[in-house]
Design a protein around this motif. Structure first.
Motif, PDB file in Angstrom:
ATOM      1  N   LEU A   6       0.869  -1.173   0.000  1.00 42.42           N
ATOM      2  CA  LEU A   6       0.000   0.000   0.000  1.00 42.42           C
ATOM      3  C   LEU A   6       0.908   1.225   0.000  1.00 42.42           C
ATOM      4  CD1 LEU A   6      -2.891   1.159   0.350  1.00 42.42           C
ATOM      5  CD2 LEU A   6      -2.507   1.027   2.787  1.00 42.42           C
ATOM      6  N   LEU A   7       0.678   2.151  -0.911  1.00 40.84           N
ATOM      7  CA  LEU A   7       1.523   3.334  -1.040  1.00 40.84           C
ATOM      8  C   LEU A   7       0.739   4.580  -0.679  1.00 40.84           C
ATOM      9  CD1 LEU A   7       3.161   2.434  -4.467  1.00 40.84           C
ATOM     10  CD2 LEU A   7       4.142   2.102  -2.190  1.00 40.84           C
ATOM     11  N   ILE A   8       1.268   5.367   0.253  1.00 47.23           N
ATOM     12  CA  ILE A   8       0.655   6.634   0.651  1.00 47.23           C
ATOM     13  C   ILE A   8       1.778   7.667   0.679  1.00 47.23           C
ATOM     14  CG2 ILE A   8      -0.607   7.881   2.437  1.00 47.23           C
ATOM     15  CD1 ILE A   8      -1.807   5.130   3.232  1.00 47.23           C
ATOM     16  N   PRO A   9       1.706   8.656  -0.199  1.00 52.43           N
ATOM     17  CA  PRO A   9       2.787   9.650  -0.286  1.00 52.43           C
ATOM     18  C   PRO A   9       3.086  10.301   1.070  1.00 52.43           C
ATOM     19  CG  PRO A   9       1.249   9.917  -2.110  1.00 52.43           C
ATOM     20  CD  PRO A   9       0.643   8.912  -1.161  1.00 52.43           C
ATOM     21  N   GLY A  10       4.380  10.398   1.370  1.00 55.88           N
ATOM     22  CA  GLY A  10       4.818  11.043   2.595  1.00 55.88           C
ATOM     23  C   GLY A  10       4.949  10.119   3.790  1.00 55.88           C
ATOM     24  N   PHE A  11       4.569   8.853   3.621  1.00 57.08           N
ATOM     25  CA  PHE A  11       4.602   7.910   4.736  1.00 57.08           C
ATOM     26  C   PHE A  11       5.236   6.599   4.318  1.00 57.08           C
ATOM     27  CE2 PHE A  11       1.116  10.765   5.547  1.00 57.08           C
ATOM     28  CZ  PHE A  11       1.308  11.097   6.871  1.00 57.08           C
ATOM     29  N   SER A  12       5.855   5.961   5.286  1.00 47.97           N
ATOM     30  CA  SER A  12       6.218   4.557   5.135  1.00 47.97           C
ATOM     31  C   SER A  12       5.007   3.763   5.594  1.00 47.97           C
ATOM     32  CB  SER A  12       7.423   4.205   6.017  1.00 47.97           C
ATOM     33  OG  SER A  12       8.548   4.960   5.636  1.00 47.97           O
ATOM     34  N   VAL A  13       4.598   2.799   4.813  1.00 48.14           N
ATOM     35  CA  VAL A  13       3.410   2.018   5.125  1.00 48.14           C
ATOM     36  C   VAL A  13       3.784   0.546   5.123  1.00 48.14           C
ATOM     37  CG1 VAL A  13       1.030   1.510   4.452  1.00 48.14           C
ATOM     38  CG2 VAL A  13       2.004   3.755   3.946  1.00 48.14           C
ATOM     39  N   ARG A  14       3.335  -0.155   6.168  1.00 50.11           N
ATOM     40  CA  ARG A  14       3.597  -1.592   6.256  1.00 50.11           C
ATOM     41  C   ARG A  14       2.499  -2.230   7.094  1.00 50.11           C
ATOM     42  NH1 ARG A  14       4.865  -2.176  11.329  1.00 50.11           N
ATOM     43  NH2 ARG A  14       6.281  -0.770  12.406  1.00 50.11           N
ATOM     44  N   PRO A  15       2.362  -3.554   6.994  1.00 47.93           N
ATOM     45  CA  PRO A  15       1.369  -4.231   7.845  1.00 47.93           C
ATOM     46  C   PRO A  15       1.687  -4.019   9.322  1.00 47.93           C
ATOM     47  CG  PRO A  15       2.072  -5.673   6.061  1.00 47.93           C
ATOM     48  CD  PRO A  15       2.994  -4.478   6.044  1.00 47.93           C
ATOM     49  N   ALA A  16       0.637  -3.940  10.122  1.00 47.11           N
ATOM     50  CA  ALA A  16       0.808  -3.786  11.574  1.00 47.11           C
ATOM     51  C   ALA A  16       1.518  -5.010  12.142  1.00 47.11           C
ATOM     52  CB  ALA A  16      -0.544  -3.602  12.246  1.00 47.11           C
ATOM     53  N   ARG A  17       2.367  -4.758  13.142  1.00 46.99           N
ATOM     54  CA  ARG A  17       3.103  -5.818  13.847  1.00 46.99           C
ATOM     55  C   ARG A  17       2.774  -5.727  15.326  1.00 46.99           C
ATOM     56  NH1 ARG A  17       8.764  -3.727  11.398  1.00 46.99           N
ATOM     57  NH2 ARG A  17       8.436  -4.339   9.223  1.00 46.99           N
ATOM     58  N   LEU A  18       2.949  -6.827  16.035  1.00 44.15           N
ATOM     59  CA  LEU A  18       2.664  -6.831  17.475  1.00 44.15           C
ATOM     60  C   LEU A  18       3.450  -5.751  18.205  1.00 44.15           C
ATOM     61  CD1 LEU A  18       2.391 -10.648  18.256  1.00 44.15           C
ATOM     62  CD2 LEU A  18       0.557  -8.939  18.264  1.00 44.15           C
ATOM     63  N   GLU A  19       4.675  -5.493  17.787  1.00 40.32           N
ATOM     64  CA  GLU A  19       5.482  -4.475  18.467  1.00 40.32           C
ATOM     65  C   GLU A  19       4.969  -3.051  18.223  1.00 40.32           C
ATOM     66  OE1 GLU A  19       8.000  -5.830  14.836  1.00 40.32           O
ATOM     67  OE2 GLU A  19       6.766  -6.800  16.333  1.00 40.32           O
ATOM     68  N   ASP A  20       3.966  -2.872  17.360  1.00 38.37           N
ATOM     69  CA  ASP A  20       3.359  -1.564  17.123  1.00 38.37           C
ATOM     70  C   ASP A  20       2.284  -1.217  18.154  1.00 38.37           C
ATOM     71  OD1 ASP A  20       4.844  -1.188  14.760  1.00 38.37           O
ATOM     72  OD2 ASP A  20       3.315  -2.233  13.566  1.00 38.37           O
ATOM     73  N   ALA A  21       1.898  -2.169  18.976  1.00 40.77           N
ATOM     74  CA  ALA A  21       0.738  -1.975  19.858  1.00 40.77           C
ATOM     75  C   ALA A  21       0.875  -0.745  20.752  1.00 40.77           C
ATOM     76  CB  ALA A  21       0.493  -3.226  20.696  1.00 40.77           C
ATOM     77  N   ALA A  22       2.011  -0.560  21.390  1.00 42.84           N
ATOM     78  CA  ALA A  22       2.158   0.570  22.322  1.00 42.84           C
ATOM     79  C   ALA A  22       2.079   1.903  21.587  1.00 42.84           C
ATOM     80  CB  ALA A  22       3.466   0.459  23.093  1.00 42.84           C
ATOM     81  N   SER A  23       2.738   2.007  20.450  1.00 42.06           N
ATOM     82  CA  SER A  23       2.728   3.251  19.688  1.00 42.06           C
ATOM     83  C   SER A  23       1.325   3.567  19.173  1.00 42.06           C
ATOM     84  CB  SER A  23       3.715   3.135  18.519  1.00 42.06           C
ATOM     85  OG  SER A  23       3.757   4.327  17.788  1.00 42.06           O
ATOM     86  N   TRP A  24       0.630   2.570  18.677  1.00 43.20           N
ATOM     87  CA  TRP A  24      -0.726   2.777  18.168  1.00 43.20           C
ATOM     88  C   TRP A  24      -1.683   3.107  19.317  1.00 43.20           C
ATOM     89  CZ3 TRP A  24      -3.786  -1.664  15.346  1.00 43.20           C
ATOM     90  CH2 TRP A  24      -4.992  -1.156  14.850  1.00 43.20           C
TER      91      TRP A  24
END
Length: 180
Positions: A6-24
Motif C-alpha cells: 500500500l503506497l501513501i505519499p509522505g509515509f512509510s506504510v507496512r502491515p501492523a506488527r505486534l510491536e506496534d501496539a504501544a505506539s498505536w
C-alpha cells in the motif's frame, strides 16, 4: 501474500506488527479518537489483540497497515479492512489518525489509497464503510474518496453498550480515483 505494498505519499506504510501496539495505543485509546467509533480499545493489550487478529492468515482475516512518519518513524495513523468476505469480494475499510495530525488530509489519503489497493491487489468488488451519524469528518473523508452514501443502517453496532445507527457508504471499482 500481498502483491504490492500500500503506497501513501509522505509515509512509510507496512502491515501492523505486534510491536506496534504501544505506539498505536498512545492515540487509539484516547476518548477523542474513540468518540465517534465503535472501538472498545482501552489498553495496549486491547490493541495488541486487534493486531493479533490480523496475523491469522485466513482469507477473511482483517488487514491493518500502519502509517509511519518518514522522519521519526512514529505511527500517526492506521488503515485497513475488517468484515472481509473473500467469497463475495467485499470488505469494510477502517482508519484512524492521531489527534495531533487531524485536518492534514491523512485519513483521506489513507482511505483512498487503501480502497485503490483493495480493488487492484485483492480484486474486491466492493469496499464499504460505516460512520456513526455525528461523525461528519469521516463522512467527508469517504465522500472525498468517491464513496457514496447508500443509506441508514439501524442499530448496526453496539457503541459502548448502546445499539447505534450508522450511515453506510460504499465504493465499487472505478469510483475511487487516484489523485495526481
Amino acid at each position: 501474500m500481498l502483491m504490492r505494498p500500500l503506497l501513501i505519499p509522505g509515509f512509510s506504510v507496512r502491515p501492523a506488527r505486534l510491536e506496534d501496539a504501544a505506539s498505536w495505543a498512545r492515540y487509539a485509546c484516547l476518548p477523542e479518537v474513540k468518540q465517534h467509533t465503535s472501538s472498545t480499545a482501552e489498553t495496549v493489550d486491547d490493541v495488541r489483540a486487534e493486531i493479533r487478529r490480523t496475523l491469522a492468515g485466513e482469507p477473511n482475516t482483517p488487514i491493518r497497515f500502519v502509517l509511519l512518519q518518514q522522519e521519526s518513524k512514529a505511527i500517526v495513523a492506521t488503515v485497513g479492512f475488517h468484515t472481509i468476505s473473500a467469497a463475495f469480494g467485499t470488505a469494510e475499510v477502517t482508519y484512524d489518525v492521531a489527534p495531533d495530525h487531524w485536518g492534514q488530509g491523512i485519513a483521506t489519503a489513507a482511505c483512498r489509497n487503501a480502497a485503490l489497493w483493495a480493488f487492484e491487489v485483492k480484486r474486491w468488488n466492493r469496499v464499504q464503510a460505516t460512520t456513526v451519524l455525528p461523525n461528519f469528518r469521516s463522512q467527508r473523508v469517504l465522500e472525498r474518496c468517491g464513496f457514496r452514501r447508500e443509506g441508514l443502517v439501524r442499530n448496526l453496532r453496539l457503541v459502548r453498550g448502546t445499539p447505534t445507527d450508522y450511515w453506510m457508504y460504499a465504493a465499487i471499482p472505478g469510483e475511487v480515483q487516484q489523485v495526481a
